[in-house]
Write an enzyme that holds these catalytic residues in place. Structure first.
Site, PDB file in Angstrom:
ATOM      1  N   HIS A   1       0.847  -1.192   0.000  1.00 46.86           N
ATOM      2  CA  HIS A   1       0.000   0.000   0.000  1.00 46.86           C
ATOM      3  C   HIS A   1       0.889   1.252   0.000  1.00 46.86           C
ATOM      4  O   HIS A   1       2.105   1.160   0.172  1.00 46.86           O
ATOM      5  CB  HIS A   1      -0.969   0.000   1.201  1.00 46.86           C
ATOM      6  CG  HIS A   1      -0.307   0.069   2.542  1.00 46.86           C
ATOM      7  ND1 HIS A   1      -0.266  -0.995   3.426  1.00 46.86           N
ATOM      8  CD2 HIS A   1       0.351   1.084   3.160  1.00 46.86           C
ATOM      9  CE1 HIS A   1       0.380  -0.629   4.521  1.00 46.86           C
ATOM     10  NE2 HIS A   1       0.767   0.624   4.383  1.00 46.86           N
TER      11      HIS A   1
HETATM   12  P1  TYD Z   1      -1.568  -2.666   7.576  1.00 43.42           P
HETATM   13  O1  TYD Z   1      -1.136  -1.255   7.715  1.00 43.42           O
HETATM   14  O2  TYD Z   1      -2.219  -3.083   6.290  1.00 43.42           O
HETATM   15  O3  TYD Z   1      -0.315  -3.633   7.857  1.00 43.42           O
HETATM   16  P2  TYD Z   1       1.024  -3.888   6.995  1.00 43.42           P
HETATM   17  O4  TYD Z   1       1.286  -2.709   6.126  1.00 43.42           O
HETATM   18  O5  TYD Z   1       2.084  -4.090   8.017  1.00 43.42           O
HETATM   19  O6  TYD Z   1       0.831  -5.126   6.178  1.00 43.42           O
HETATM   20  O7  TYD Z   1      -2.510  -3.016   8.799  1.00 43.42           O
HETATM   21  C1  TYD Z   1      -2.999  -4.306   9.066  1.00 43.42           C
HETATM   22  C2  TYD Z   1      -4.300  -4.181   9.831  1.00 43.42           C
HETATM   23  O8  TYD Z   1      -4.102  -3.529  11.101  1.00 43.42           O
HETATM   24  C3  TYD Z   1      -5.355  -3.362   9.093  1.00 43.42           C
HETATM   25  O9  TYD Z   1      -6.617  -4.009   9.270  1.00 43.42           O
HETATM   26  C4  TYD Z   1      -5.387  -2.038   9.806  1.00 43.42           C
HETATM   27  C5  TYD Z   1      -4.920  -2.371  11.221  1.00 43.42           C
HETATM   28  N1  TYD Z   1      -4.140  -1.285  11.824  1.00 43.42           N
HETATM   29  C6  TYD Z   1      -4.677  -0.516  12.829  1.00 43.42           C
HETATM   30  O10 TYD Z   1      -5.832  -0.700  13.267  1.00 43.42           O
HETATM   31  N2  TYD Z   1      -3.916   0.475  13.389  1.00 43.42           N
HETATM   32  C7  TYD Z   1      -2.646   0.722  12.970  1.00 43.42           C
HETATM   33  O11 TYD Z   1      -1.972   1.644  13.526  1.00 43.42           O
HETATM   34  C8  TYD Z   1      -2.104  -0.062  11.894  1.00 43.42           C
HETATM   35  C9  TYD Z   1      -0.709   0.176  11.371  1.00 43.42           C
HETATM   36  C10 TYD Z   1      -2.876  -1.055  11.354  1.00 43.42           C
END
Ligand code: TYD
Length: 142
Positions: free
Chosen positions: A58
């Site tokens: 992303h």
């Molecule tokens: P995501 O940012 O997509 O993780 P990565 O980039 O490490 O793969 O986040 C994964 C899940 O966690 C998504 O459902 C959103 C949630 N999340 C939160 O609720 N708060 C946060 O601060 C973060 C970073 C993620």
């Protein structure tokens, strides 16, 4: 770690450290000093035992983040829409800026990998660009 960053909206952040051998290392970040914003949120990722794990995939519209590998290693892939770069994250003294509009992916985690991320704002799903085509369209809008 490759210390030359070629993509836009990124850069290296060097933390201050004290080697207190044989009593460990002390590594320090400070808001508005070596960390170029006020930290409103941090999160860490551990238990990366699955060799096939992939994270990220992303970009953000506005969020500023710095990503560190504070133990072990992983590969960070960055893509600003024009230039792509692969960075081996294996040095806990250096963070990489994940500025806005930078597609990022994390993979090839060592089993002992621990990732620390500092962010300049609270979690907001509306700031995410989670689809690559949507990311490219967003870049071309501005
Ligand atoms: P995501 O940012 O997509 O993780 P990565 O980039 O490490 O793969 O986040 C994964 C899940 O966690 C998504 O459902 C959103 C949630 N999340 C939160 O609720 N708060 C946060 O601060 C973060 C970073 C993620």
């Amino acid at each position: 770690m490759n210390k030359k960053i070629k993509v836009k909206n990124s850069g290296l952040i060097k933390l201050q450290s004290f080697n207190d051998f044989p009593d460990g290392n002390l590594v320090i970040g400070e808001s508005n000093r070596n960390v170029p914003f006020v930290i409103k949120r941090f999160y860490f990722i551990n238990n990366l035992f699955n060799k096939k794990s992939h994270r990220g995939h992303h970009a953000h519209k506005k969020l500023e983040q710095i990503i560190f590998c504070i133990n072990g290693s992983f590969v960070l892939k960055l893509d600003d829409g024009k230039n792509k770069q692969r960075i081996l994250m294996d040095n806990p003294h250096y963070g990489v800026r994940l500025g806005p509009k930078l597609w990022h992916t994390m993979e090839k985690f060592s089993a002992d990998c621990v990732i620390l991320v500092l962010a300049d704002d609270y979690y907001q799903e509306s700031d995410y660009l989670r689809n690559y085509d949507e990311f490219i369209k967003y870049l071309n809008k501005k």
